[in-house]
Design a protein around this motif. Structure first.
Motif, mmCIF file in Angstrom:
data_model
loop_
_atom_site.group_PDB
_atom_site.id
_atom_site.type_symbol
_atom_site.label_atom_id
_atom_site.label_comp_id
_atom_site.label_asym_id
_atom_site.label_seq_id
_atom_site.Cartn_x
_atom_site.Cartn_y
_atom_site.Cartn_z
ATOM 1 N N GLU A 42 38.003 2.466 20.465
ATOM 2 C CA GLU A 42 36.909 2.239 21.413
ATOM 3 C C GLU A 42 36.129 0.964 21.121
ATOM 4 O O GLU A 42 35.266 0.578 21.905
ATOM 5 C CB GLU A 42 35.954 3.419 21.380
ATOM 6 C CG GLU A 42 36.587 4.731 21.792
ATOM 7 C CD GLU A 42 35.625 5.896 21.646
ATOM 8 O OE1 GLU A 42 34.418 5.642 21.500
ATOM 9 O OE2 GLU A 42 36.090 7.041 21.672
ATOM 10 N N ARG A 43 36.419 0.292 20.019
ATOM 11 C CA ARG A 43 35.620 -0.859 19.598
ATOM 12 C C ARG A 43 35.669 -2.013 20.591
ATOM 13 O O ARG A 43 34.660 -2.654 20.871
ATOM 14 C CB ARG A 43 36.068 -1.339 18.234
ATOM 15 C CG ARG A 43 35.187 -2.468 17.716
ATOM 16 C CD ARG A 43 35.421 -2.768 16.282
ATOM 17 N NE ARG A 43 34.981 -1.622 15.502
ATOM 18 C CZ ARG A 43 35.209 -1.475 14.215
ATOM 19 N NH1 ARG A 43 35.891 -2.385 13.568
ATOM 20 N NH2 ARG A 43 34.774 -0.417 13.575
ATOM 21 N N GLY A 44 36.821 -2.310 21.155
ATOM 22 C CA GLY A 44 36.937 -3.423 22.095
ATOM 23 C C GLY A 44 36.044 -3.247 23.305
ATOM 24 O O GLY A 44 35.364 -4.180 23.727
ATOM 25 N N ASN A 45 36.041 -2.041 23.859
ATOM 26 C CA ASN A 45 35.196 -1.779 25.031
ATOM 27 C C ASN A 45 33.720 -1.873 24.662
ATOM 28 O O ASN A 45 32.915 -2.423 25.428
ATOM 29 C CB ASN A 45 35.521 -0.402 25.609
ATOM 30 C CG ASN A 45 34.858 -0.174 26.936
ATOM 31 O OD1 ASN A 45 34.665 -1.109 27.705
ATOM 32 N ND2 ASN A 45 34.497 1.066 27.216
ATOM 33 N N ALA A 46 33.355 -1.362 23.495
ATOM 34 C CA ALA A 46 31.957 -1.401 23.067
ATOM 35 C C ALA A 46 31.498 -2.837 22.824
ATOM 36 O O ALA A 46 30.373 -3.201 23.166
ATOM 37 C CB ALA A 46 31.775 -0.556 21.810
ATOM 38 N N GLU A 47 32.368 -3.669 22.258
ATOM 39 C CA GLU A 47 32.002 -5.069 22.046
ATOM 40 C C GLU A 47 31.876 -5.817 23.367
ATOM 41 O O GLU A 47 30.980 -6.646 23.527
ATOM 42 C CB GLU A 47 33.036 -5.752 21.150
ATOM 43 C CG GLU A 47 32.947 -5.321 19.712
ATOM 44 C CD GLU A 47 34.007 -5.953 18.839
ATOM 45 O OE1 GLU A 47 34.953 -6.567 19.388
ATOM 46 O OE2 GLU A 47 33.893 -5.829 17.612
ATOM 47 N N ARG A 48 32.748 -5.536 24.312
ATOM 48 C CA ARG A 48 32.639 -6.180 25.631
ATOM 49 C C ARG A 48 31.341 -5.775 26.327
ATOM 50 O O ARG A 48 30.705 -6.599 26.995
ATOM 51 C CB ARG A 48 33.845 -5.820 26.493
ATOM 52 C CG ARG A 48 35.081 -6.610 26.137
ATOM 53 C CD ARG A 48 36.189 -6.411 27.143
ATOM 54 N NE ARG A 48 36.701 -5.044 27.155
ATOM 55 C CZ ARG A 48 37.642 -4.591 26.324
ATOM 56 N NH1 ARG A 48 38.157 -5.393 25.420
ATOM 57 N NH2 ARG A 48 38.067 -3.350 26.414
ATOM 58 N N ARG A 49 30.944 -4.543 26.160
ATOM 59 C CA ARG A 49 29.681 -4.085 26.748
ATOM 60 C C ARG A 49 28.510 -4.854 26.139
ATOM 61 O O ARG A 49 27.602 -5.292 26.852
ATOM 62 C CB ARG A 49 29.509 -2.588 26.514
ATOM 63 C CG ARG A 49 28.343 -1.976 27.233
ATOM 64 C CD ARG A 49 28.276 -0.467 27.042
ATOM 65 N NE ARG A 49 29.485 0.172 27.515
ATOM 66 C CZ ARG A 49 30.274 0.951 26.765
ATOM 67 N NH1 ARG A 49 29.965 1.187 25.504
ATOM 68 N NH2 ARG A 49 31.341 1.516 27.272
ATOM 69 N N ALA A 50 28.514 -5.042 24.836
ATOM 70 C CA ALA A 50 27.443 -5.785 24.174
ATOM 71 C C ALA A 50 27.428 -7.236 24.637
ATOM 72 O O ALA A 50 26.354 -7.810 24.875
ATOM 73 C CB ALA A 50 27.609 -5.710 22.658
ATOM 74 N N LEU A 51 28.587 -7.844 24.777
ATOM 75 C CA LEU A 51 28.643 -9.229 25.252
ATOM 76 C C LEU A 51 28.165 -9.349 26.693
ATOM 77 O O LEU A 51 27.495 -10.319 27.064
ATOM 78 C CB LEU A 51 30.061 -9.771 25.122
ATOM 79 C CG LEU A 51 30.531 -10.035 23.698
ATOM 80 C CD1 LEU A 51 32.006 -10.371 23.689
ATOM 81 C CD2 LEU A 51 29.718 -11.134 23.074
ATOM 82 N N PHE A 52 28.498 -8.373 27.526
ATOM 83 C CA PHE A 52 28.041 -8.388 28.920
ATOM 84 C C PHE A 52 26.523 -8.321 28.983
ATOM 85 O O PHE A 52 25.882 -9.091 29.705
ATOM 86 C CB PHE A 52 28.665 -7.216 29.686
ATOM 87 C CG PHE A 52 28.169 -7.089 31.089
ATOM 88 C CD1 PHE A 52 28.499 -8.024 32.044
ATOM 89 C CD2 PHE A 52 27.352 -6.028 31.450
ATOM 90 C CE1 PHE A 52 28.031 -7.917 33.340
ATOM 91 C CE2 PHE A 52 26.886 -5.908 32.746
ATOM 92 C CZ PHE A 52 27.228 -6.848 33.698
ATOM 93 N N VAL A 53 25.935 -7.434 28.207
ATOM 94 C CA VAL A 53 24.468 -7.326 28.185
ATOM 95 C C VAL A 53 23.863 -8.598 27.595
ATOM 96 O O VAL A 53 22.773 -9.006 27.984
ATOM 97 C CB VAL A 53 24.034 -6.068 27.401
ATOM 98 C CG1 VAL A 53 22.533 -6.029 27.191
ATOM 99 C CG2 VAL A 53 24.480 -4.814 28.149
ATOM 100 N N GLY A 54 24.578 -9.261 26.708
ATOM 101 C CA GLY A 54 24.096 -10.509 26.127
ATOM 102 C C GLY A 54 23.973 -11.640 27.132
ATOM 103 O O GLY A 54 23.315 -12.648 26.854
ATOM 104 N N LEU A 55 24.594 -11.501 28.289
ATOM 105 C CA LEU A 55 24.460 -12.515 29.339
ATOM 106 C C LEU A 55 23.175 -12.361 30.150
ATOM 107 O O LEU A 55 22.796 -13.264 30.897
ATOM 108 C CB LEU A 55 25.663 -12.450 30.281
ATOM 109 C CG LEU A 55 27.020 -12.760 29.664
ATOM 110 C CD1 LEU A 55 28.131 -12.476 30.674
ATOM 111 C CD2 LEU A 55 27.075 -14.191 29.200
#
Length: 76
Positions: A42-55
């Motif tokens: 699940e780590r890849g999806n969780a990291e993508r979510r964090a990067l999306f919010v970082g925008l």
């Protein structure tokens, strides 16, 4: 009609958007830390979510600047 004017008419002030920008930075960091605690599947999806919010922070900050410019121009 500008975005700043529309948001100001709706009751949104520059301070609200700038606070939202700072809060979204905290949310991004929280999601990033959480991504490090989940299993590898699940780590890849969780990291993508964090990067999306970082925008989000620059977007909220710049919209807040637009509202602030409208507020300052209106008070003169």
């Amino acid at each position: 009609m500008t975005v700043g004017k529309l948001l100001h008419r709706g009751g949104v002030r520059a301070v609200h958007l700038q606070a939202t920008s700072v809060a979204s930075i905290g949310l991004c960091v929280g999601l990033w830390i959480r991504a490090k605690t989940v299993d590898q599947d699940e780590r890849g999806n969780a990291e993508r979510r964090a990067l999306f919010v970082g925008l989000w922070p620059p977007m909220f900050w710049l919209i807040g600047q637009s509202v602030r410019e409208y507020e300052q121009g209106r008070s003169c």
